[in-house]
Design a protein around this motif. Structure first.
Motif, PDB file in Angstrom:
ATOM      1  N   ALA A 290       0.872  -1.310  -0.083  1.00  0.00           N
ATOM      2  CA  ALA A 290      -0.030   0.057   0.018  1.00  0.00           C
ATOM      3  C   ALA A 290       0.951   1.245   0.030  1.00  0.00           C
TER       4      ALA A 290
ATOM      5  N   THR B  25       2.383   1.741  -3.439  1.00  0.00           N
ATOM      6  CA  THR B  25       1.345   2.244  -4.261  1.00  0.00           C
ATOM      7  C   THR B  25       1.199   3.784  -4.198  1.00  0.00           C
ATOM      8  N   GLY B  26       1.311   4.127  -2.883  1.00  0.00           N
ATOM      9  CA  GLY B  26       1.105   5.454  -2.918  1.00  0.00           C
ATOM     10  C   GLY B  26       2.471   6.239  -3.283  1.00  0.00           C
TER      11      GLY B  26
ATOM     12  N   ALA C 187      -8.989   2.291  -2.757  1.00  0.00           N
ATOM     13  CA  ALA C 187      -8.200   1.314  -2.213  1.00  0.00           C
ATOM     14  C   ALA C 187      -8.966   0.107  -1.787  1.00  0.00           C
TER      15      ALA C 187
ATOM     16  N   MET D   3      -1.663   4.125   1.759  1.00  0.00           N
ATOM     17  CA  MET D   3      -1.169   4.729   0.394  1.00  0.00           C
ATOM     18  C   MET D   3      -0.919   6.295   0.903  1.00  0.00           C
TER      19      MET D   3
END
Lengths: 252, 360
Positions: free
Chosen positions: A74, A77-78, B54, B63
């Protein structure tokens, strides 16, 4: 004087915190060598996990973030979405990726995030002292499976490559092993390939390293390699599970 | 610009965030904030921004953690149960000294509760929420206009202090339509300047360090003495925020006030109607409306407790959470009464008026 061997530029000069015989140092080096050879270090951001390799953010000499347990994909991804001109990798263990972080890895893979995930599978939780992992093999004793993993009670080991290979988006999925010098040299080629695909923005790339944990398995490094060969490889067969570059007609 | 448009709070805060330079948004759908995520899904591609739905609120906040570590303006939003899931990430973001904006469109709880407006997340928002010693800056809007204005303020405060900022709204403010006037869209130059402001610490090679870059985004300090120093440093930052950033509104605060009402957000709106009616009847009641619920404007309350004030009445859409902060401000000098409503139900201006009259 000719330099025959040196520390990859993509590793800092800090001493590793790993136990004698641990393969994390080898996996780090393979990744760092690929970063050097592909000249990616100055545009690389990595994500360290929670587990034995929690300090990886200090060892890789590029921008690094330290994630919460399981959340590395995650974060990645960011990061990739925030800076698309950068390259991003995560480095995760089996508890991190295949237990607490299953949602994150499956969905990052399913979105086809342009990141490389390095997954180190040694069938045990190392840092917390040898508890059962999602990849602990049936019959294997750990501090939380003291009578051996009972697959009828707690299930079979999770096969991450096979699981991710059910998704359409991933570009490259391969399982390698770090159980002998020959296997390490083979693994190096796979790491280089995945990192090259990363640099070329091909898509989601995933490498699983079948590794060992002599300390928590309570054996010598040599015994650990033999044990892994006999007991882990049947559940975690070495091989490629996805290579879209072949489908694209550019087999190597 | 300068033109008023009729919009829902959820859409207005999203539009205002984009104008304030937010180009990355990660979230998971939940009622009653769905218009926010849908607005971002529609608008982000039009401004070359990033929208990712998400797989969970846990992933969404992580994220945000990753994008914020790269020094960019990034936002997430949710409603109460989803905000609970984000607490892990918020703690990491606070521990790593990162800016981020989180919108909570509160609904009734605990558990799944319902989908009506509530203020039951006050404790969670202002006292921590996740693990460890940290603080969020928490802004509490009471109109759609203020909700929208707080987007820009939240990003400015987040960047200034490298700290998570939460906008604590509720289902009423999110769903209700009111006229809104927006600030202009930040220019290309302003967006570039926003991008540069974090180069000193963020992950991203830049002109200062073109050949080698190793910045660490991290909340881990394994050495207790180093962690002690780190948390003390956070504490100094929180002290500075408490000294500089308290915001509140005084409404009908006069020397002849007999009752002092304290309420935030939607509760304050309702309290104002009651106070206006009482004023027409010749009764003087003042209101302190905290705009920042952390840092909390304790002094504003104690200063408004003039000689004639006999009682303090706190109004909230919960069982009594902010009342604990009001009691700290009152410090035992006056009785503190409470009007609360739970279940996602609003108290009416008549009920607010009756509660004040009981204490006049």
């Amino acid at each position: 004087m000719k330099v025959i061997a040196e520390r990859p530029k993509s590793l800092t000069d800090l001493q590793f915190t790993y136990c004698p015989g641990c393969m994390h140092g080898v996996a780090h080096r393979l990744i760092a060598e690929a970063m050097d050879e592909l000249d990616m270090r100055n545009n690389m951001m990595g994500v360290a996990p929670v587990g034995c390799s929690v300090f990886a953010y200090k060892f890789f000499d590029c921008d690094m973030a330290e994630a919460a347990h399981g959340r590395a994909p995650a974060l990645a991804t960011g990061m990739k979405r925030a800076r698309p001109d950068m390259h991003v990798f995560t480095y995760q263990g089996d508890g991190d990726l295949a237990a607490i972080g299953t949602a994150e890895i499956i969905h990052a893979a399913n979105r086809g995030e342009h990141i490389t995930v390095f997954f180190v599978n040694n069938a045990i939780y190392g840092m917390t002292g040898g508890q059962m992992a999602p990849t602990t093999v049936p019959g294997m004793k750990t501090t939380t499976s003291p009578y051996g993993r009972d697959e009828n009670d707690i299930g079979y080991p999770i096969q991450a490559c096979e699981l991710l290979a059910t998704l359409r988006a991933p570009y490259f999925i391969e399982r390698v092993s770090l159980l002998s010098p020959q296997e390490i040299l083979k693994a190096k080629k796979t790491v280089y390939k995945a990192m090259k695909f990363n640099k070329e923005e091909r898509g989601f790339t995933f490498i699983e390293f079948v590794s060992t944990c002599p300390t928590n398995w309570g054996v010598t490094p040599a015994e650990a390699s033999n044990w892994a060969r006999e007991n882990m490889l049947p559940y975690f067969p070495i091989g490629n599970f996805r290579d879209k570059s072949k489908e694209e007609g550019e087999a190597k | 610009m300068g033109e008023k448009v009729l919009m829902k709070g959820n859409e207005a805060v999203a539009e205002a965030a984009i104008r304030a330079g937010c180009r990355l948004y990660f979230a998971y759908p939940i009622t009653p904030q769905s218009e926010l995520i849908e607005y971002m899904a529609k608008m982000m591609p039009k401004v070359n921004g990033t929208f990712v739905q998400a797989e969970s609120e846990v992933s969404a906040i992580n994220m945000v953690y990753g994008a914020s570590g790269c020094g960019r303006r990034v936002m997430t939003s949710s409603s109460s149960p989803g905000i609970s899931l984000k607490q892990e990430g918020i703690s990491y973001i606070a521990g790593a000294n990162l800016p981020a904006v989180i919108v909570n469109v509160q609904r009734g709880g605990p558990g799944l509760g319902d989908i009506q407006p509530a203020q039951g997340d006050y404790f969670q928002a202002t006292k921590g929420g996740g693990h460890g010693d940290y603080r969020n800056i928490v802004l509490a809007p009471s109109t759609v206009q203020e909700f929208a204005d707080m987007a820009g303020l939240a990003f400015d405060l987040a960047d200034k202090y490298r700290n998570p900022v939460m906008i604590l709204s509720d289902g009423l403010l999110g769903q209700m339509m009111e006229p809104v006037e927006f600030k202009p869209q930040k220019t290309k130059e302003e967006l570039e300047e926003l991008d540069r402001q974090h180069y000193e610490w963020c992950m991203y090679p830049n002109e200062d360090e073109p050949n080698h870059h190793h910045h660490e985004i991290n909340s881990l300090e394994i050495d207790p003495l180093v962690l002690e120093k780190h948390v003390e440093k956070l504490s100094e930052k929180y002290d500075e925020i408490e000294a500089k950033e308290k915001r509140f509104e005084k409404y009908n605060i006069e020397a002849d006030n007999e009752v002092l009402v304290v309420a935030f957000g939607t509760s304050a709106r309702i309290a104002k109607s009651a106070i206006d009616e009482l004023k027409e009847e010749g009764k003087s009641v003042g209101l302190i409306r905290p705009i920042t619920v952390w840092p909390y404007p304790y002094e504003a309350i104690s200063e408004a407790m003039t000689d004639k004030v006999k009682k303090v009445v706190v109004m909230e859409l919960n069982l009594g959470q902010m009342i604990e902060d009001v009691k700290l401000a009152v410090n035992g000098k006056l009785p503190v009464e409470f009007l609360g409503k739970v279940g996602g139900i609003l108290f009416t201006p008549e009920e607010a008026k009756a509660k004040i009259l009981e204490n006049l």
